[in-house]
Design an enzyme around this catalytic site. Structure first.
Site, mmCIF file in Angstrom:
data_model
loop_
_atom_site.group_PDB
_atom_site.id
_atom_site.type_symbol
_atom_site.label_atom_id
_atom_site.label_comp_id
_atom_site.label_asym_id
_atom_site.label_seq_id
_atom_site.Cartn_x
_atom_site.Cartn_y
_atom_site.Cartn_z
ATOM 1 N N GLY A 26 47.095 42.017 46.671
ATOM 2 C CA GLY A 26 46.100 43.069 46.525
ATOM 3 C C GLY A 26 45.143 42.716 45.406
ATOM 4 N N GLN A 57 39.362 44.832 38.452
ATOM 5 C CA GLN A 57 40.041 43.628 37.955
ATOM 6 C C GLN A 57 39.092 42.436 37.847
ATOM 7 O OE1 GLN A 57 43.542 44.076 40.859
ATOM 8 N NE2 GLN A 57 44.543 43.210 39.065
ATOM 9 N N CYS A 85 51.263 42.202 38.534
ATOM 10 C CA CYS A 85 49.833 42.515 38.508
ATOM 11 C C CYS A 85 49.086 41.258 38.099
ATOM 12 C CB CYS A 85 49.549 43.641 37.522
ATOM 13 S SG CYS A 85 47.808 44.128 37.451
ATOM 14 N N LEU A 86 48.025 40.945 38.822
ATOM 15 C CA LEU A 86 47.262 39.733 38.498
ATOM 16 C C LEU A 86 46.565 39.868 37.138
ATOM 17 C CD1 LEU A 86 45.771 39.016 42.048
ATOM 18 C CD2 LEU A 86 47.683 37.845 40.925
ATOM 19 N N HIS A 124 49.368 50.958 43.969
ATOM 20 C CA HIS A 124 49.072 50.150 42.784
ATOM 21 C C HIS A 124 47.561 49.882 42.690
ATOM 22 C CE1 HIS A 124 50.099 46.488 40.122
ATOM 23 N NE2 HIS A 124 48.839 46.270 40.444
ATOM 24 N N GLU A 125 46.945 49.553 43.831
ATOM 25 C CA GLU A 125 45.499 49.234 43.825
ATOM 26 C C GLU A 125 44.652 50.475 43.556
ATOM 27 O OE1 GLU A 125 44.907 46.259 43.519
ATOM 28 O OE2 GLU A 125 46.827 45.526 44.247
HETATM 29 O O1 K1U Z 1 46.671 44.443 41.882
HETATM 30 C C1 K1U Z 1 47.135 43.350 41.573
HETATM 31 O O2 K1U Z 1 47.121 42.985 40.411
HETATM 32 C C2 K1U Z 1 47.742 42.464 42.633
HETATM 33 C C3 K1U Z 1 49.259 42.584 42.669
HETATM 34 C C4 K1U Z 1 49.615 43.632 43.690
HETATM 35 C C5 K1U Z 1 51.015 44.159 43.690
HETATM 36 C C6 K1U Z 1 52.130 43.339 43.599
HETATM 37 C C7 K1U Z 1 53.408 43.861 43.632
HETATM 38 C C8 K1U Z 1 53.574 45.201 43.778
HETATM 39 C C9 K1U Z 1 52.486 46.031 43.862
HETATM 40 C C10 K1U Z 1 51.203 45.504 43.827
HETATM 41 C C11 K1U Z 1 49.814 41.213 43.066
HETATM 42 O O3 K1U Z 1 49.525 40.697 44.082
HETATM 43 S S1 K1U Z 1 50.885 40.423 41.960
HETATM 44 C C12 K1U Z 1 51.357 38.911 42.813
HETATM 45 C C13 K1U Z 1 52.346 39.155 43.895
HETATM 46 O O4 K1U Z 1 52.973 40.182 43.907
HETATM 47 C C14 K1U Z 1 52.585 38.152 44.963
HETATM 48 C C15 K1U Z 1 51.916 36.968 44.995
HETATM 49 C C16 K1U Z 1 52.168 36.057 46.007
HETATM 50 C C17 K1U Z 1 53.067 36.331 46.985
HETATM 51 C C18 K1U Z 1 53.760 37.519 46.961
HETATM 52 C C19 K1U Z 1 53.510 38.436 45.957
HETATM 53 ZN ZN ZN Z 2 47.349 45.096 39.523
#
Ligand code: K1U
Ligand code: ZN
Length: 175
Positions: free
Chosen positions: A48, A53, A97-98, A139-140
């Site tokens: 996401g 961000q 979270c990125l 989350h988004e």
């Molecule tokens: O919003 C963001 O920062 C993105 C975040 C979204 C998220 C992850 C986990 C739970 C709720 C929301 C991410 O994508 S973190 C990276 C991640 O979870 C992931 C990356 C590659 C493959 C699988 C997962």
């Molecule tokens: Zn996030």
């Protein structure tokens, strides 16, 4: 033809704490931005990404929670997404979270959410999400309201993560 990848802001940053503005009208510029966000998300990699961000203070999110081994990708672009109903049943997921790299913690949220949004064609959409999709879309949408997953944690844990991120930003600034 590749689009443009945007750098992702790292917490703490005042732009990650602000409430974003509604998108009044779609434009080609916003559609290009949505495509850039998907590219930035897949490249990270993430499931996401919310506009704030990358420093854009508008209510726009993208997501794709299909696992690589699970089937075809399903990129979703949501303008002005809104949760209109959520289940009493809760679900716990270890979120990341990125904007908070390499930090994960369990967050409890409603298991099911009904979401309304405007798609990239300006068409109103409504769908119920479950599992990882439900966690991710909540989350988004939190990002659009200046809220991070660490805001659900106990203050001490949150402070620990924030200090680590301050250190990471200092190191990156020096590099
Ligand atoms: O919003 C963001 O920062 C993105 C975040 C979204 C998220 C992850 C986990 C739970 C709720 C929301 C991410 O994508 S973190 C990276 C991640 O979870 C992931 C990356 C590659 C493959 C699988 C997962
Ligand atoms: Zn996030």
């Amino acid at each position: 033809m590749g689009g443009m990848k945007h750098p992702i802001l790292i917490h703490p940053d005042p732009r990650l704490k602000k409430v974003c503005a509604e998108v009044p009208d779609l434009s080609d510029e916003l559609r290009v931005l949505a495509d850039d966000m998907l590219e930035t998300m897949y490249d990270a990699p993430g499931i996401g990404l919310a506009a704030p961000q990358i420093g854009i203070m508008e209510r726009l999110i993208v997501l794709d929670c299909v696992r690589e081994d699970e089937g075809d990708p399903r990129p979703l672009v949501m303008f002005n997404p809104r949760i209109v109903a959520s289940s009493d049943e809760q679900n716990v997921y270890e979120e990341g979270c990125l904007s908070i790299p390499d930090q994960y913690a369990e967050v409890t949220r409603p298991k099911l959410v009904q979401v309304e949004w405007m798609d990239r064609n300006g068409t109103a959409q409504s769908e119920e999400f479950d599992g990882l999709w439900a966690t991710c879309v909540q989350h988004e949408i939190d990002h659009l309201d200046g809220k991070l997953f660490i805001d659900y944690l106990k203050p001490l844990k949150r402070q620990m993560i924030t200090r680590k991120m301050q250190k990471l930003k200092r190191e990156r600034a020096r590099a």
